[in-house]
Design a protein around this motif. Structure first.
Motif, PDB file in Angstrom:
ATOM      1  N   LYS A 109      61.402  49.459  38.265  1.00 57.52           N
ATOM      2  CA  LYS A 109      60.192  50.268  38.149  1.00 57.52           C
ATOM      3  C   LYS A 109      59.838  50.394  36.669  1.00 57.52           C
ATOM      4  CE  LYS A 109      59.999  54.109  40.434  1.00 57.52           C
ATOM      5  NZ  LYS A 109      60.433  55.448  40.927  1.00 57.52           N
ATOM      6  N   LEU A 110      58.552  50.303  36.379  1.00 58.58           N
ATOM      7  CA  LEU A 110      58.103  50.386  34.995  1.00 58.58           C
ATOM      8  C   LEU A 110      57.020  51.434  34.829  1.00 58.58           C
ATOM      9  CD1 LEU A 110      57.876  46.596  34.047  1.00 58.58           C
ATOM     10  CD2 LEU A 110      59.708  48.196  33.493  1.00 58.58           C
ATOM     11  N   GLY A 111      57.143  52.200  33.763  1.00 61.82           N
ATOM     12  CA  GLY A 111      56.109  53.138  33.373  1.00 61.82           C
ATOM     13  C   GLY A 111      55.617  52.798  31.972  1.00 61.82           C
ATOM     14  N   VAL A 112      54.612  53.531  31.521  1.00 60.49           N
ATOM     15  CA  VAL A 112      54.007  53.320  30.209  1.00 60.49           C
ATOM     16  C   VAL A 112      54.010  54.641  29.455  1.00 60.49           C
ATOM     17  CG1 VAL A 112      51.863  52.766  28.988  1.00 60.49           C
ATOM     18  CG2 VAL A 112      52.524  51.447  31.015  1.00 60.49           C
ATOM     19  N   ILE A 113      54.332  54.581  28.168  1.00 65.48           N
ATOM     20  CA  ILE A 113      54.138  55.738  27.298  1.00 65.48           C
ATOM     21  C   ILE A 113      53.144  55.357  26.209  1.00 65.48           C
ATOM     22  CG2 ILE A 113      56.169  55.167  25.885  1.00 65.48           C
ATOM     23  CD1 ILE A 113      56.490  58.201  25.427  1.00 65.48           C
ATOM     24  N   ASP A 114      52.244  56.275  25.899  1.00 66.44           N
ATOM     25  CA  ASP A 114      51.211  56.033  24.891  1.00 66.44           C
ATOM     26  C   ASP A 114      51.307  57.129  23.835  1.00 66.44           C
ATOM     27  OD1 ASP A 114      48.706  55.800  23.457  1.00 66.44           O
ATOM     28  OD2 ASP A 114      47.985  54.582  25.121  1.00 66.44           O
ATOM     29  N   LEU A 115      51.427  56.721  22.575  1.00 64.42           N
ATOM     30  CA  LEU A 115      51.484  57.697  21.484  1.00 64.42           C
ATOM     31  C   LEU A 115      50.106  58.030  20.926  1.00 64.42           C
ATOM     32  CD1 LEU A 115      54.460  56.888  21.770  1.00 64.42           C
ATOM     33  CD2 LEU A 115      54.670  57.064  19.292  1.00 64.42           C
ATOM     34  N   GLY A 116      49.074  57.359  21.447  1.00 64.05           N
ATOM     35  CA  GLY A 116      47.708  57.744  21.108  1.00 64.05           C
ATOM     36  C   GLY A 116      47.022  56.891  20.067  1.00 64.05           C
ATOM     37  N   TYR A 117      47.797  56.222  19.215  1.00 62.45           N
ATOM     38  CA  TYR A 117      47.181  55.545  18.080  1.00 62.45           C
ATOM     39  C   TYR A 117      46.401  54.305  18.493  1.00 62.45           C
ATOM     40  CZ  TYR A 117      46.542  52.938  13.786  1.00 62.45           C
ATOM     41  OH  TYR A 117      45.986  52.234  12.752  1.00 62.45           O
ATOM     42  N   ARG A 118      45.193  54.162  17.944  1.00 66.61           N
ATOM     43  CA  ARG A 118      44.376  52.959  18.073  1.00 66.61           C
ATOM     44  C   ARG A 118      43.710  52.688  16.719  1.00 66.61           C
ATOM     45  NH1 ARG A 118      46.420  53.872  22.371  1.00 66.61           N
ATOM     46  NH2 ARG A 118      45.754  53.268  24.453  1.00 66.61           N
ATOM     47  N   GLU A 119      43.234  51.465  16.515  1.00 71.90           N
ATOM     48  CA  GLU A 119      42.579  51.109  15.247  1.00 71.90           C
ATOM     49  C   GLU A 119      41.100  51.457  15.275  1.00 71.90           C
ATOM     50  OE1 GLU A 119      43.208  46.998  14.445  1.00 71.90           O
ATOM     51  OE2 GLU A 119      45.251  47.272  13.704  1.00 71.90           O
ATOM     52  N   ILE A 120      40.746  52.555  15.889  1.00 76.75           N
ATOM     53  CA  ILE A 120      39.341  52.956  15.994  1.00 76.75           C
ATOM     54  C   ILE A 120      39.269  54.467  15.793  1.00 76.75           C
ATOM     55  CG2 ILE A 120      38.607  51.066  17.501  1.00 76.75           C
ATOM     56  CD1 ILE A 120      39.038  52.916  19.873  1.00 76.75           C
ATOM     57  N   ASN A 121      38.050  55.008  15.864  1.00 79.88           N
ATOM     58  CA  ASN A 121      37.917  56.444  15.661  1.00 79.88           C
ATOM     59  C   ASN A 121      38.508  57.216  16.842  1.00 79.88           C
ATOM     60  OD1 ASN A 121      35.752  57.372  17.652  1.00 79.88           O
ATOM     61  ND2 ASN A 121      34.675  55.699  16.605  1.00 79.88           N
ATOM     62  N   ALA A 122      38.789  58.484  16.619  1.00 78.53           N
ATOM     63  CA  ALA A 122      39.545  59.287  17.575  1.00 78.53           C
ATOM     64  C   ALA A 122      38.851  59.431  18.925  1.00 78.53           C
ATOM     65  CB  ALA A 122      39.830  60.668  16.979  1.00 78.53           C
ATOM     66  N   VAL A 123      37.530  59.624  18.922  1.00 77.07           N
ATOM     67  CA  VAL A 123      36.815  59.822  20.183  1.00 77.07           C
ATOM     68  C   VAL A 123      36.869  58.563  21.045  1.00 77.07           C
ATOM     69  CG1 VAL A 123      34.575  60.313  21.238  1.00 77.07           C
ATOM     70  CG2 VAL A 123      35.311  61.599  19.222  1.00 77.07           C
ATOM     71  N   ASN A 124      36.626  57.418  20.441  1.00 73.92           N
ATOM     72  CA  ASN A 124      36.700  56.162  21.194  1.00 73.92           C
ATOM     73  C   ASN A 124      38.126  55.862  21.638  1.00 73.92           C
ATOM     74  OD1 ASN A 124      33.972  55.703  20.989  1.00 73.92           O
ATOM     75  ND2 ASN A 124      34.122  54.383  19.206  1.00 73.92           N
ATOM     76  N   ALA A 125      39.105  56.307  20.862  1.00 73.84           N
ATOM     77  CA  ALA A 125      40.502  56.106  21.246  1.00 73.84           C
ATOM     78  C   ALA A 125      40.810  56.824  22.555  1.00 73.84           C
ATOM     79  CB  ALA A 125      41.436  56.591  20.140  1.00 73.84           C
ATOM     80  N   ILE A 126      40.243  57.996  22.752  1.00 73.48           N
ATOM     81  CA  ILE A 126      40.447  58.735  24.006  1.00 73.48           C
ATOM     82  C   ILE A 126      39.932  57.913  25.187  1.00 73.48           C
ATOM     83  CG2 ILE A 126      39.717  60.742  25.334  1.00 73.48           C
ATOM     84  CD1 ILE A 126      41.791  61.460  23.305  1.00 73.48           C
ATOM     85  N   GLU A 127      38.758  57.327  25.028  1.00 75.52           N
ATOM     86  CA  GLU A 127      38.202  56.483  26.097  1.00 75.52           C
ATOM     87  C   GLU A 127      39.126  55.311  26.400  1.00 75.52           C
ATOM     88  OE1 GLU A 127      34.326  55.307  24.879  1.00 75.52           O
ATOM     89  OE2 GLU A 127      33.500  57.337  24.895  1.00 75.52           O
ATOM     90  N   GLU A 128      39.702  54.724  25.360  1.00 76.24           N
ATOM     91  CA  GLU A 128      40.578  53.571  25.556  1.00 76.24           C
ATOM     92  C   GLU A 128      41.903  53.972  26.209  1.00 76.24           C
ATOM     93  OE1 GLU A 128      41.055  51.172  22.088  1.00 76.24           O
ATOM     94  OE2 GLU A 128      39.004  50.366  22.268  1.00 76.24           O
ATOM     95  N   ILE A 129      42.423  55.132  25.868  1.00 79.55           N
ATOM     96  CA  ILE A 129      43.661  55.609  26.506  1.00 79.55           C
ATOM     97  C   ILE A 129      43.434  55.797  27.996  1.00 79.55           C
ATOM     98  CG2 ILE A 129      45.279  57.540  26.649  1.00 79.55           C
ATOM     99  CD1 ILE A 129      44.816  57.922  23.597  1.00 79.55           C
ATOM    100  N   ILE A 130      42.295  56.372  28.362  1.00 82.68           N
ATOM    101  CA  ILE A 130      41.978  56.560  29.785  1.00 82.68           C
ATOM    102  C   ILE A 130      41.863  55.212  30.488  1.00 82.68           C
ATOM    103  CG2 ILE A 130      40.227  57.408  31.399  1.00 82.68           C
ATOM    104  CD1 ILE A 130      39.629  59.640  29.340  1.00 82.68           C
TER     105      ILE A 130
END
Length: 320
Positions: free
Chosen positions: A5-26
């Protein structure tokens, strides 16, 4: 051999601005569910040196992702227990877990912010020397609030809605197996992070399969069911090991300069990842792994979980 079984952990960081990063995490989380991953965890970080980091505590984002998915378990990995009010933590996660039909996990972490100013705002008494004491104190209060709600209502006038509701999945987060007995006593699942590297050799974890089996049996004797046990690891996944190692060298420059955390990152290919996870499964009797992908571009993260999901037949296992 059992399916992995595999899960994913995300620390939040992306190479874009914070608001767009939220969209990408979702977007990343929704794709992880589609592919058959078991969990999607979000870390809590109070960074001050990464200006485009999109969030501090994951609670609100967890509710958004849970509302846009149907099956995958969503959780924190983890909540910084030392700096938060146990009442607030339990109130939020118990409510979320009942709102989303038992899909919410609460990871219990010993971490706390690097910034002394942020620490003072969260917990004026917290210092490096007493953080473990605060962790244990708050951890025990969290367990008490969840497991003794009738007694707390009767004797202390504490009510945490919904009364009689589902306890969220609780995970003791550690960097070794040394705290497993404490997790057993408190009825907690257990996850060992081998990407938070505090001197351990990830190719030779200091525990034997037989010891883990005995600990799981001890848990069963106390609670009449077996705990979930997982290992989390950080990877750089590329088509060739040479590409992965080149990216590793670049990433380590950033980690040492900016991340301020002792990460252990594994450069790997798909074949080598499968080989490693099957070895861990065989060596330790652990069937679930939580993966942190260091790719900073969302399209790369999604491509990688698509490759991993296909390799491990996750969509097939998820429907069984």
């Amino acid at each position: 051999m059992n399916p992995i079984k595999l899960g994913v952990i995300d620390l939040g960081y992306r190479e874009i601005n914070a608001v767009n990063a939220i969209e990408e995490i979702i977007e990343y989380a929704v794709e992880a569910e589609r592919l058959g991953f078991s969990k999607f965890w979000l870390a809590e970080h109070h960074y001050y040196h990464i200006k485009n980091h999109p969030y501090t505590t994951p609670d609100i984002l967890i509710s958004l992702i849970a509302g846009m998915t149907e099956r995958i378990k969503i959780g924190s990995a983890g909540t910084c227990v030392s700096v938060h009010s146990p009442y607030t933590v339990v109130t939020n996660y118990k409510f979320l877990n009942n709102l989303f039909y038992g899909r919410i996990s609460l990871g219990l972490s010993k971490g706390f912010p690097d910034s002394s100013a942020i620490n003072q705002m969260l917990n004026k008494e917290l210092k490096l020397g007493n953080s473990i004491s605060f962790f244990k104190q708050n951890l025990n209060t969290i367990i008490d609030l969840l497991d003794n709600e009738e007694e707390n209502l009767k004797t202390k006038s504490i009510l945490i809605p919904p009364y009689g509701g589902l306890r969220p999945d609780l995970w003791y987060l550690s960097t070794s197996f040394s705290n497993f007995q404490e997790a057993i006593d408190l009825r907690l699942n257990y996850c060992v992070s081998i990407f938070h590297n505090f001197g351990q050799d990830i190719n030779n974890l200091n525990i034997k399969k037989e010891e883990i089996m005995l600990l799981k049996e001890s848990f069963y004797k106390q609670h009449n069911y077996y705990p979930e046990v997982a290992i989390s690891l950080a990877i750089i996944l590329k088509d060739t090991l040479e590409e992965a190692e080149n990216q590793y060298n670049v990433s380590m420059e950033y980690v040492l300069k900016e991340a301020k955390e002792p990460f252990y990152i594994i450069p790997t290919t798909l074949d080598l990842l499968q080989e490693r996870l099957e070895k861990y499964q065989n060596d330790f009797g652990i069937d679930e792994f939580i993966i942190y992908d260091l790719s900073s571009k969302n399209e790369e993260k999604i491509k990688n979980i698509q490759l991993i999901g296909e390799r491990f037949n996750l969509s097939v296992e998820a429907t069984v």
